[in-house]
Write a protein that holds these residues in place. Sequence first.
Motif, short mmCIF file in Angstrom:
data_model
loop_
_atom_site.label_atom_id
_atom_site.label_comp_id
_atom_site.label_asym_id
_atom_site.label_seq_id
_atom_site.Cartn_x
_atom_site.Cartn_y
_atom_site.Cartn_z
N ASP A 1 0.95 -1.06 0.04
CA ASP A 1 0.01 0.15 -0.06
C ASP A 1 0.83 1.36 -0.14
OD1 ASP A 1 -2.03 -1.82 0.11
OD2 ASP A 1 -2.38 -1.36 2.43
N THR A 2 1.26 1.54 -1.14
CA THR A 2 2.42 2.83 -1.33
C THR A 2 1.46 3.85 -1.75
OG1 THR A 2 4.17 1.29 -1.78
CG2 THR A 2 4.64 3.46 -2.24
N ASN A 4 0.41 7.42 -3.90
CA ASN A 4 0.65 7.80 -5.17
C ASN A 4 0.99 6.70 -6.21
OD1 ASN A 4 -0.15 10.17 -4.28
ND2 ASN A 4 1.78 10.61 -3.61
N GLU A 5 0.88 5.39 -6.08
CA GLU A 5 1.39 4.34 -6.71
C GLU A 5 0.36 4.18 -7.91
OE1 GLU A 5 2.84 -0.12 -6.16
OE2 GLU A 5 4.21 1.38 -5.41
N GLU A 6 -0.91 3.59 -7.23
CA GLU A 6 -1.94 3.10 -8.15
C GLU A 6 -3.32 4.01 -7.55
OE1 GLU A 6 -2.44 0.58 -10.22
OE2 GLU A 6 -0.39 -0.04 -10.14
N SER A 7 -4.24 4.09 -8.70
CA SER A 7 -5.48 4.71 -8.36
C SER A 7 -6.37 3.62 -7.76
CB SER A 7 -6.18 5.21 -9.45
OG SER A 7 -6.25 4.11 -10.49
N ASP A 30 -6.36 7.91 -4.71
CA ASP A 30 -5.23 7.37 -4.28
C ASP A 30 -5.68 5.86 -3.83
OD1 ASP A 30 -2.76 6.07 -3.94
OD2 ASP A 30 -2.06 7.72 -2.46
N ALA A 32 -4.06 3.52 -2.14
CA ALA A 32 -3.47 3.49 -0.72
C ALA A 32 -4.46 4.09 0.38
CB ALA A 32 -2.05 4.07 -0.54
N THR A 36 -4.95 -2.65 0.27
CA THR A 36 -5.31 -3.94 -0.04
C THR A 36 -6.26 -4.66 0.84
OG1 THR A 36 -3.35 -4.54 0.61
CG2 THR A 36 -3.61 -3.76 -1.68
#
Length: 89
Positions: A1-2, A4-7, A30, A32, A36
Motif C-alpha cells: 500500500d504505497t 501515489n502508486e495506483e488509483s 489514491d 493506498a 489492499t
Amino acid sequence: DTLNEESVKLYCAKCGNIYNSRLSRHEHVDGAFFGTTFPSLFFLTFPELMPQGKKNRYIPKVFGFKVHKDAYARSLEARKKLTSYEKKR
C-alpha cells in the motif's frame, strides 16, 4: 500500500476479481487510501454480506497475512452473540 502508486480499484466479492474503474472520478483517488486489506476486513466485520458461491480466485489477506478459512464463520458467530446480547439489554 504505497502512496501515489495506483488509483483506486473496484473489488467484486462475487467473483473475487479486481477491476479498474471506468469513472474518471476514481482516477484521482489514491488506492493506498483504502489499502489492499479493505475487502478482507470489511467481510470479517460484516460476514453476513459475503456473497454465496464465491470463486476462490482472490486470497484474502490482512496486513499481508492470509485470512484463516474459519475466520468469517467465527466472526459471524461473534456478531450473532453480540446482537443477541444487545437485545437482552
